[in-house]
Design a protein around this motif. Structure first.
Motif, PDB file in Angstrom:
ATOM      1  N   VAL A  33       0.858  -1.184   0.000  1.00 30.41           N
ATOM      2  CA  VAL A  33       0.000   0.000   0.000  1.00 30.41           C
ATOM      3  C   VAL A  33       0.895   1.236   0.000  1.00 30.41           C
ATOM      4  O   VAL A  33       2.032   1.198   0.466  1.00 30.41           O
ATOM      5  CB  VAL A  33      -0.955   0.038   1.210  1.00 30.41           C
ATOM      6  N   VAL A  34       0.367   2.308  -0.540  1.00 31.94           N
ATOM      7  CA  VAL A  34       1.115   3.572  -0.598  1.00 31.94           C
ATOM      8  C   VAL A  34       0.882   4.316   0.716  1.00 31.94           C
ATOM      9  O   VAL A  34      -0.257   4.568   1.110  1.00 31.94           O
ATOM     10  CB  VAL A  34       0.658   4.422  -1.795  1.00 31.94           C
ATOM     11  N   ILE A  35       1.988   4.653   1.398  1.00 41.42           N
ATOM     12  CA  ILE A  35       1.866   5.339   2.695  1.00 41.42           C
ATOM     13  C   ILE A  35       2.486   6.731   2.671  1.00 41.42           C
ATOM     14  O   ILE A  35       2.403   7.459   3.652  1.00 41.42           O
ATOM     15  CB  ILE A  35       2.543   4.520   3.814  1.00 41.42           C
ATOM     16  N   GLY A  36       3.140   7.075   1.576  1.00 38.90           N
ATOM     17  CA  GLY A  36       3.798   8.379   1.568  1.00 38.90           C
ATOM     18  C   GLY A  36       4.195   8.765   0.163  1.00 38.90           C
ATOM     19  O   GLY A  36       3.732   8.178  -0.812  1.00 38.90           O
ATOM     20  N   SER A  37       5.059   9.758   0.096  1.00 34.12           N
ATOM     21  CA  SER A  37       5.516  10.210  -1.218  1.00 34.12           C
ATOM     22  C   SER A  37       7.031  10.332  -1.184  1.00 34.12           C
ATOM     23  O   SER A  37       7.657  10.178  -0.138  1.00 34.12           O
ATOM     24  CB  SER A  37       4.868  11.544  -1.576  1.00 34.12           C
ATOM     25  N   GLY A  38       7.585  10.607  -2.328  1.00 31.33           N
ATOM     26  CA  GLY A  38       9.034  10.734  -2.433  1.00 31.33           C
ATOM     27  C   GLY A  38       9.383  11.375  -3.737  1.00 31.33           C
ATOM     28  O   GLY A  38       8.494  11.730  -4.525  1.00 31.33           O
ATOM     29  N   PRO A  39      10.673  11.536  -3.990  1.00 29.26           N
ATOM     30  CA  PRO A  39      11.098  12.154  -5.245  1.00 29.26           C
ATOM     31  C   PRO A  39      10.682  11.302  -6.447  1.00 29.26           C
ATOM     32  O   PRO A  39      10.614  10.067  -6.338  1.00 29.26           O
ATOM     33  CB  PRO A  39      12.620  12.231  -5.122  1.00 29.26           C
ATOM     34  N   PRO A  40      10.394  11.938  -7.575  1.00 32.41           N
ATOM     35  CA  PRO A  40       9.947  11.218  -8.770  1.00 32.41           C
ATOM     36  C   PRO A  40      10.865  10.069  -9.164  1.00 32.41           C
ATOM     37  O   PRO A  40      10.385   8.995  -9.549  1.00 32.41           O
ATOM     38  CB  PRO A  40       9.926  12.299  -9.853  1.00 32.41           C
ATOM     39  N   GLU A  41      12.190  10.287  -9.045  1.00 31.23           N
ATOM     40  CA  GLU A  41      13.135   9.232  -9.449  1.00 31.23           C
ATOM     41  C   GLU A  41      12.942   7.981  -8.590  1.00 31.23           C
ATOM     42  O   GLU A  41      13.038   6.858  -9.087  1.00 31.23           O
ATOM     43  CB  GLU A  41      14.589   9.724  -9.292  1.00 31.23           C
ATOM     44  N   LEU A  42      12.671   8.193  -7.300  1.00 25.91           N
ATOM     45  CA  LEU A  42      12.495   7.062  -6.384  1.00 25.91           C
ATOM     46  C   LEU A  42      11.194   6.318  -6.673  1.00 25.91           C
ATOM     47  O   LEU A  42      11.154   5.075  -6.676  1.00 25.91           O
ATOM     48  CB  LEU A  42      12.507   7.565  -4.936  1.00 25.91           C
ATOM     49  N   ILE A  43      10.144   7.082  -6.950  1.00 27.06           N
ATOM     50  CA  ILE A  43       8.855   6.462  -7.274  1.00 27.06           C
ATOM     51  C   ILE A  43       8.999   5.605  -8.539  1.00 27.06           C
ATOM     52  O   ILE A  43       8.521   4.464  -8.596  1.00 27.06           O
ATOM     53  CB  ILE A  43       7.784   7.552  -7.528  1.00 27.06           C
ATOM     54  N   LEU A  44       9.684   6.152  -9.534  1.00 22.62           N
ATOM     55  CA  LEU A  44       9.878   5.412 -10.786  1.00 22.62           C
ATOM     56  C   LEU A  44      10.731   4.169 -10.558  1.00 22.62           C
ATOM     57  O   LEU A  44      10.432   3.091 -11.084  1.00 22.62           O
ATOM     58  CB  LEU A  44      10.565   6.305 -11.818  1.00 22.62           C
ATOM     59  N   LYS A  45      11.795   4.315  -9.765  1.00 23.72           N
ATOM     60  CA  LYS A  45      12.686   3.193  -9.498  1.00 23.72           C
ATOM     61  C   LYS A  45      11.917   2.060  -8.806  1.00 23.72           C
ATOM     62  O   LYS A  45      12.087   0.879  -9.129  1.00 23.72           O
ATOM     63  CB  LYS A  45      13.844   3.668  -8.603  1.00 23.72           C
ATOM     64  N   ALA A  46      11.055   2.422  -7.866  1.00 26.39           N
ATOM     65  CA  ALA A  46      10.260   1.410  -7.166  1.00 26.39           C
ATOM     66  C   ALA A  46       9.299   0.717  -8.130  1.00 26.39           C
ATOM     67  O   ALA A  46       9.150  -0.508  -8.107  1.00 26.39           O
ATOM     68  CB  ALA A  46       9.493   2.059  -6.015  1.00 26.39           C
ATOM     69  N   ALA A  47       8.654   1.504  -8.986  1.00 27.87           N
ATOM     70  CA  ALA A  47       7.710   0.924  -9.950  1.00 27.87           C
ATOM     71  C   ALA A  47       8.437  -0.034 -10.894  1.00 27.87           C
ATOM     72  O   ALA A  47       7.942  -1.125 -11.202  1.00 27.87           O
ATOM     73  CB  ALA A  47       7.009   2.033 -10.729  1.00 27.87           C
ATOM     74  N   GLU A  48       9.642   0.366 -11.318  1.00 29.70           N
ATOM     75  CA  GLU A  48      10.405  -0.480 -12.241  1.00 29.70           C
ATOM     76  C   GLU A  48      10.901  -1.745 -11.550  1.00 29.70           C
ATOM     77  O   GLU A  48      11.166  -2.748 -12.214  1.00 29.70           O
ATOM     78  CB  GLU A  48      11.590   0.320 -12.806  1.00 29.70           C
ATOM     79  N   SER A  49      11.030  -1.698 -10.237  1.00 30.52           N
ATOM     80  CA  SER A  49      11.532  -2.865  -9.498  1.00 30.52           C
ATOM     81  C   SER A  49      10.455  -3.916  -9.286  1.00 30.52           C
ATOM     82  O   SER A  49      10.747  -5.038  -8.884  1.00 30.52           O
ATOM     83  CB  SER A  49      12.072  -2.428  -8.131  1.00 30.52           C
ATOM     84  N   CYS A  50       9.210  -3.561  -9.525  1.00 35.59           N
ATOM     85  CA  CYS A  50       8.116  -4.491  -9.237  1.00 35.59           C
ATOM     86  C   CYS A  50       8.062  -5.602 -10.281  1.00 35.59           C
ATOM     87  O   CYS A  50       7.806  -5.348 -11.453  1.00 35.59           O
ATOM     88  CB  CYS A  50       6.786  -3.744  -9.216  1.00 35.59           C
ATOM     89  N   PRO A  51       8.292  -6.857  -9.859  1.00 30.02           N
ATOM     90  CA  PRO A  51       8.309  -7.968 -10.819  1.00 30.02           C
ATOM     91  C   PRO A  51       6.930  -8.260 -11.409  1.00 30.02           C
ATOM     92  O   PRO A  51       6.829  -8.893 -12.453  1.00 30.02           O
ATOM     93  CB  PRO A  51       8.826  -9.143  -9.993  1.00 30.02           C
ATOM     94  N   ALA A  52       5.895  -7.792 -10.741  1.00 28.77           N
ATOM     95  CA  ALA A  52       4.530  -8.065 -11.205  1.00 28.77           C
ATOM     96  C   ALA A  52       3.958  -6.910 -12.029  1.00 28.77           C
ATOM     97  O   ALA A  52       2.822  -6.986 -12.498  1.00 28.77           O
ATOM     98  CB  ALA A  52       3.629  -8.334 -10.009  1.00 28.77           C
ATOM     99  N   VAL A  53       4.759  -5.850 -12.204  1.00 28.01           N
ATOM    100  CA  VAL A  53       4.285  -4.624 -12.865  1.00 28.01           C
ATOM    101  C   VAL A  53       2.934  -4.188 -12.276  1.00 28.01           C
ATOM    102  O   VAL A  53       1.992  -3.863 -12.993  1.00 28.01           O
ATOM    103  CB  VAL A  53       4.192  -4.792 -14.401  1.00 28.01           C
ATOM    104  N   ALA A  54       2.906  -4.205 -10.930  1.00 28.02           N
ATOM    105  CA  ALA A  54       1.666  -3.864 -10.230  1.00 28.02           C
ATOM    106  C   ALA A  54       1.588  -2.387  -9.865  1.00 28.02           C
ATOM    107  O   ALA A  54       0.563  -1.931  -9.379  1.00 28.02           O
ATOM    108  CB  ALA A  54       1.558  -4.705  -8.954  1.00 28.02           C
ATOM    109  N   ILE A  55       2.704  -1.672 -10.095  1.00 27.08           N
ATOM    110  CA  ILE A  55       2.729  -0.252  -9.714  1.00 27.08           C
ATOM    111  C   ILE A  55       2.667   0.606 -10.973  1.00 27.08           C
ATOM    112  O   ILE A  55       3.519   0.501 -11.852  1.00 27.08           O
ATOM    113  CB  ILE A  55       4.015   0.091  -8.939  1.00 27.08           C
ATOM    114  N   SER A  56       1.651   1.431 -11.048  1.00 28.88           N
ATOM    115  CA  SER A  56       1.609   2.421 -12.120  1.00 28.88           C
ATOM    116  C   SER A  56       1.890   3.787 -11.509  1.00 28.88           C
ATOM    117  O   SER A  56       1.676   4.010 -10.314  1.00 28.88           O
ATOM    118  CB  SER A  56       0.264   2.402 -12.843  1.00 28.88           C
ATOM    119  N   VAL A  57       2.410   4.673 -12.326  1.00 31.86           N
ATOM    120  CA  VAL A  57       2.803   5.995 -11.840  1.00 31.86           C
ATOM    121  C   VAL A  57       2.143   7.059 -12.695  1.00 31.86           C
ATOM    122  O   VAL A  57       2.152   6.987 -13.926  1.00 31.86           O
ATOM    123  CB  VAL A  57       4.340   6.164 -11.884  1.00 31.86           C
ATOM    124  N   VAL A  58       1.552   8.040 -12.008  1.00 30.30           N
ATOM    125  CA  VAL A  58       0.865   9.135 -12.691  1.00 30.30           C
ATOM    126  C   VAL A  58       1.537  10.449 -12.314  1.00 30.30           C
ATOM    127  O   VAL A  58       1.895  10.662 -11.152  1.00 30.30           O
ATOM    128  CB  VAL A  58      -0.628   9.158 -12.283  1.00 30.30           C
TER     129      VAL A  58
END
Ligand code: SF4
Length: 68
Positions: A33-58
């Motif tokens: 679950v999303v509990i906070g925010s962070g810099p765009p680069e970190l959000i993207l890095k986390a999304a790219e790390s997801c093996p299930a491609v379960a994270i989308s970024v807007v």
């Protein structure tokens, strides 16, 4: 620029890669679950790390999908 991550609970396999990359943004409950925010680069890095491609970024300012 603010990137907002969204976790699809039906795709998340709950192994926690996103939490390892960005513990201030994601927390593992039954699924991630999303509990906070962070810099765009970190959000993207986390999304790219997801093996299930379960994270989308807007981009919060334009409403455009940034990832995947
Ligand atoms: S990396 Fe993806 S599959 Fe793994 S816990 Fe995070 S959202 Fe779920």
């Amino acid at each position: 620029m603010t990137y907002v991550p969204v976790v699809d609970p039906y795709e998340c396999s709950a192994h926690g890669d996103c939490v390892e990359v960005a513990p201030e943004v994601f927390q593992l409950e039954d699924v991630a679950v999303v509990i906070g925010s962070g810099p765009p680069e970190l959000i993207l890095k986390a999304a790219e790390s997801c093996p299930a491609v379960a994270i989308s970024v807007v981009d919060d300012e334009t409403g455009e999908a940034v990832f995947p």
